[in-house]
Enzyme design. Structure first.
Site, PDB file in Angstrom:
ATOM      1  N   GLY A 132       1.000  -1.313  -0.021  1.00  0.00           N
ATOM      2  CA  GLY A 132       0.165   0.057  -0.146  1.00  0.00           C
ATOM      3  C   GLY A 132       0.805   1.359   0.005  1.00  0.00           C
ATOM      4  O   GLY A 132       1.882   1.283  -0.786  1.00  0.00           O
ATOM      5  N   ILE A 133       0.406   2.196   0.805  1.00  0.00           N
ATOM      6  CA  ILE A 133       1.074   3.567   0.891  1.00  0.00           C
ATOM      7  C   ILE A 133       2.594   3.549   1.103  1.00  0.00           C
ATOM      8  O   ILE A 133       3.401   4.127   0.881  1.00  0.00           O
ATOM      9  CB  ILE A 133       0.340   4.330   1.895  1.00  0.00           C
TER      10      ILE A 133
ATOM     11  N   TYR B 134     -11.470   3.736  15.223  1.00  0.00           N
ATOM     12  CA  TYR B 134     -10.639   4.114  14.356  1.00  0.00           C
ATOM     13  C   TYR B 134     -10.099   5.578  14.037  1.00  0.00           C
ATOM     14  O   TYR B 134      -9.076   6.133  14.270  1.00  0.00           O
ATOM     15  CB  TYR B 134     -10.467   3.567  12.991  1.00  0.00           C
TER      16      TYR B 134
ATOM     17  N   ARG C 278       5.949  -6.411  10.094  1.00  0.00           N
ATOM     18  CA  ARG C 278       5.873  -7.638  10.825  1.00  0.00           C
ATOM     19  C   ARG C 278       6.331  -8.617   9.854  1.00  0.00           C
ATOM     20  O   ARG C 278       7.318  -9.625  10.415  1.00  0.00           O
ATOM     21  CB  ARG C 278       4.476  -7.972  11.581  1.00  0.00           C
TER      22      ARG C 278
ATOM     23  N   ASP D 236       7.559  -5.883  14.762  1.00  0.00           N
ATOM     24  CA  ASP D 236       6.069  -5.737  15.238  1.00  0.00           C
ATOM     25  C   ASP D 236       6.036  -4.507  16.134  1.00  0.00           C
ATOM     26  O   ASP D 236       6.609  -4.267  17.180  1.00  0.00           O
ATOM     27  CB  ASP D 236       5.946  -6.959  16.245  1.00  0.00           C
TER      28      ASP D 236
END
Length: 260
Positions: free
Chosen positions: A22-23, A166, A43, A70
């Protein structure tokens, strides 16, 4: 070819969190294209290793260095910064891109889901910011940059219950970025702080949020011409290329067809 204003970053080190897709992957690629050394962490690093090989075979002037981390574990983060210090001197640019959403509403969501979002979206970002600043300070780096990949959800609350917690974490990112800017001024440093707040970007994000309803996830991206990860990466390059006397606090960017 280096973009105007990006020459000063050549051969310096940028950390990009959540760089496996993604980004984050798009930002890592764009920085390598501009000649930076980029530590891309996630991760799992298989995708980052593939991207590093692609960048090398394409002849980009920079280097992508995969690092397994992580971000929900502070010891992992501190170990990563220690490795960067010993192997590459330190961090000059920190791109806090990693973030996640869980479909846990305020009325019936799981505490574990809330903790997952808070730990990565807020705490990991704050820990990386602190460690990046300390890395710059101990090396007398006065022109570093910390960029938080935020969200339009950090500026308005959608009438969509699975996004409400979120959104709270992203409002926190908005506050943390401005608070960081103020503290950097108090420290009398020229290190800059910026957040970039995209709307709908065509990534795997919706599929992870609506993991039990892939049709709903797909519809998120089919209803309009969405932003691409490369559009956000372009905004990162723009921010980094601005003259040192310009402080960009926030870039809000949406697909033209996005209503909210």
């Amino acid at each position: 070819m280096a973009r105007p204003g990006m020459e000063r970053w050549r051969d310096r080190l940028a950390l990009v969190t959540g760089a496996s897709g993604g980004i984050g992957a798009a930002v890592a690629r764009a920085l390598v294209q501009q000649g930076l050394k980029v530590v891309g962490c996630a991760r799992t690093v298989g995708n980052i290793e593939e991207l590093a090989a692609e960048c090398k075979s394409a002849g980009y002037p920079g280097t992508l260095i995969p690092y397994r981390c992580d971000l929900s574990n502070e010891e992992d983060i501190l170990s990563m910064f220690s490795a960067i210090r010993s192997q590459h001197s330190g961090v000059d640019i920190c791109i806090n891109n990693a973030g996640l959403a869980r479909p846990d509403t305020l009325l019936s969501g799981s505490t574990s889901g809330w903790k997952d979002m808070f730990n990565v979206n807020v705490l990991a970002l704050s820990i990386c910011t602190r460690e990046a600043y300390q890395s710059m300070k101990e090396r007398n780096v006065d022109d570093g940059h910390i960029i938080n990949i935020n969200s339009m959800s950090g500026h308005r609350v959608l009438p969509l219950s699975v996004t409400h917690f979120y959104s709270a974490t992203k409002y926190a990112v908005t506050a943390l970025t401005e608070g960081l800017r103020q503290e950097l001024r108090e420290a009398q440093t020229h290190i800059r702080a910026t957040c970039i707040s995209p709307g709908v970007v065509e990534t795997q994000f919706a599929f992870k949020l609506h993991d039990k309803d892939p049709e709903k996830a797909a519809a998120t991206y089919e209803q309009m011409k969405c932003l691409k990860p490369e559009d956000v990466a372009e905004a990162v390059i723009y921010v980094l290329s601005t003259p040192a006397h310009i402080q960009i606090g926030d870039i809000q960017m949406r697909p033209t067809e996005q209503v909210t």
